[in-house]
Design a protein around this motif. Structure first.
Motif, mmCIF file in Angstrom:
data_model
loop_
_atom_site.group_PDB
_atom_site.id
_atom_site.type_symbol
_atom_site.label_atom_id
_atom_site.label_comp_id
_atom_site.label_asym_id
_atom_site.label_seq_id
_atom_site.Cartn_x
_atom_site.Cartn_y
_atom_site.Cartn_z
ATOM 1 N N ALA A 29 0.826 -1.212 0.000
ATOM 2 C CA ALA A 29 0.000 0.000 0.000
ATOM 3 C C ALA A 29 0.859 1.260 0.000
ATOM 4 C CB ALA A 29 -0.938 -0.002 1.206
ATOM 5 N N ILE A 30 1.944 1.245 0.741
ATOM 6 C CA ILE A 30 2.797 2.428 0.848
ATOM 7 C C ILE A 30 3.556 2.687 -0.440
ATOM 8 C CG2 ILE A 30 4.851 3.332 2.004
ATOM 9 C CD1 ILE A 30 3.790 1.937 4.503
ATOM 10 N N GLN A 31 3.962 1.646 -1.136
ATOM 11 C CA GLN A 31 4.738 1.839 -2.355
ATOM 12 C C GLN A 31 3.938 2.503 -3.465
ATOM 13 O OE1 GLN A 31 7.134 -1.504 -3.434
ATOM 14 N NE2 GLN A 31 7.937 -1.687 -1.378
ATOM 15 N N GLU A 32 2.623 2.549 -3.306
ATOM 16 C CA GLU A 32 1.764 3.204 -4.284
ATOM 17 C C GLU A 32 1.710 4.721 -4.075
ATOM 18 O OE1 GLU A 32 -0.109 1.376 -6.621
ATOM 19 O OE2 GLU A 32 1.010 -0.382 -5.925
ATOM 20 N N ILE A 33 2.256 5.221 -2.982
ATOM 21 C CA ILE A 33 2.135 6.628 -2.611
ATOM 22 C C ILE A 33 3.195 7.473 -3.319
ATOM 23 C CG2 ILE A 33 2.150 8.270 -0.689
ATOM 24 C CD1 ILE A 33 -0.211 6.241 -0.739
ATOM 25 N N GLU A 34 2.727 8.513 -3.986
ATOM 26 C CA GLU A 34 3.640 9.430 -4.661
ATOM 27 C C GLU A 34 4.471 10.173 -3.621
ATOM 28 O OE1 GLU A 34 3.468 12.878 -8.125
ATOM 29 O OE2 GLU A 34 1.614 12.200 -7.186
ATOM 30 N N GLY A 35 5.777 10.213 -3.826
ATOM 31 C CA GLY A 35 6.678 10.891 -2.912
ATOM 32 C C GLY A 35 7.446 9.935 -2.013
ATOM 33 N N LEU A 59 8.914 -6.835 0.428
ATOM 34 C CA LEU A 59 7.849 -5.844 0.537
ATOM 35 C C LEU A 59 7.552 -5.460 1.977
ATOM 36 C CD1 LEU A 59 5.470 -7.316 -2.177
ATOM 37 C CD2 LEU A 59 6.929 -5.300 -2.371
ATOM 38 N N THR A 60 8.163 -6.153 2.938
ATOM 39 C CA THR A 60 7.948 -5.823 4.345
ATOM 40 C C THR A 60 9.086 -4.983 4.923
ATOM 41 O OG1 THR A 60 8.998 -7.854 5.135
ATOM 42 C CG2 THR A 60 6.624 -7.945 4.704
ATOM 43 N N GLN A 88 2.544 15.562 4.282
ATOM 44 C CA GLN A 88 1.531 15.102 3.319
ATOM 45 C C GLN A 88 1.810 13.675 2.854
ATOM 46 O OE1 GLN A 88 1.019 17.842 0.068
ATOM 47 N NE2 GLN A 88 0.485 19.540 1.425
ATOM 48 N N VAL A 89 3.061 13.348 2.600
ATOM 49 C CA VAL A 89 3.420 11.994 2.189
ATOM 50 C C VAL A 89 3.113 11.020 3.328
ATOM 51 C CG1 VAL A 89 5.319 10.466 1.535
ATOM 52 C CG2 VAL A 89 5.161 12.755 0.529
ATOM 53 N N ALA A 96 -3.358 5.066 3.396
ATOM 54 C CA ALA A 96 -3.296 3.889 2.531
ATOM 55 C C ALA A 96 -3.174 2.607 3.359
ATOM 56 C CB ALA A 96 -2.117 3.999 1.565
ATOM 57 N N VAL A 97 -2.392 2.655 4.438
ATOM 58 C CA VAL A 97 -2.218 1.480 5.295
ATOM 59 C C VAL A 97 -3.520 1.168 6.025
ATOM 60 C CG1 VAL A 97 -1.037 0.609 7.360
ATOM 61 C CG2 VAL A 97 0.261 1.732 5.544
#
Length: 138
Positions: A29-35, A59-60, A88-89, A96-97
């Protein structure tokens, strides 16, 4: 290893979800976040780079979870891309998490703590191969 157990109301069986699965869902979920540039501190990122070179991606990395019977607490360590606003990030990563774990695992997330350990400056990557030894002074 702790697992989350869910017994449905009709008692037709149990569902066990391992901590590693919850951590992996948070990491994805975090890897999808811009920034977000990377997850984990310096040593974890170095080890992650070695893993990626042999075709494995953790991924962990940078994600720690504490799983109870019905609740989850998550701690995240990440590196943010410059010049994205850090708060913001972090807020987007936190949201997302919460969403991913509550939707996919079905557990309540009590908290998501985020530690930003570094910022990534893209110009640092470009200068890494530059081996000039030109003097800056005359």
């Amino acid at each position: 290893m702790t697992t989350q157990t869910h017994t449905p109301a009709d008692s037709r069986g149990e569902t066990n979800v391992a901590d590693a699965v919850v951590a992996k869902i948070a990491g994805i979920a975090i890897q999808e976040i811009e920034g977000v540039h990377a997850l984990g501190g310096g040593a974890a990122r170095a080890l992650g780079t070695l893993r990626e070179k042999v075709g494995q991606k953790d991924l962990t990395q940078g994600v720690a979870v504490e799983v109870g019977q019905t609740q989850v607490a998550v701690d995240i360590t990440l590196v943010v891309e410059y010049p994205y606003p850090l708060q913001q990030v972090a807020d987007k990563a936190r949201n997302a998490v919460y969403t991913a774990i509550e939707d996919l695992v079905g557990m309540e997330v009590t908290e998501v703590n985020i530690t930003v350990t570094d910022i990534h400056v893209p110009s640092d990557d470009e200068g890494a191969d530059d081996t000039r030894t030109e003097s800056r002074v005359a």
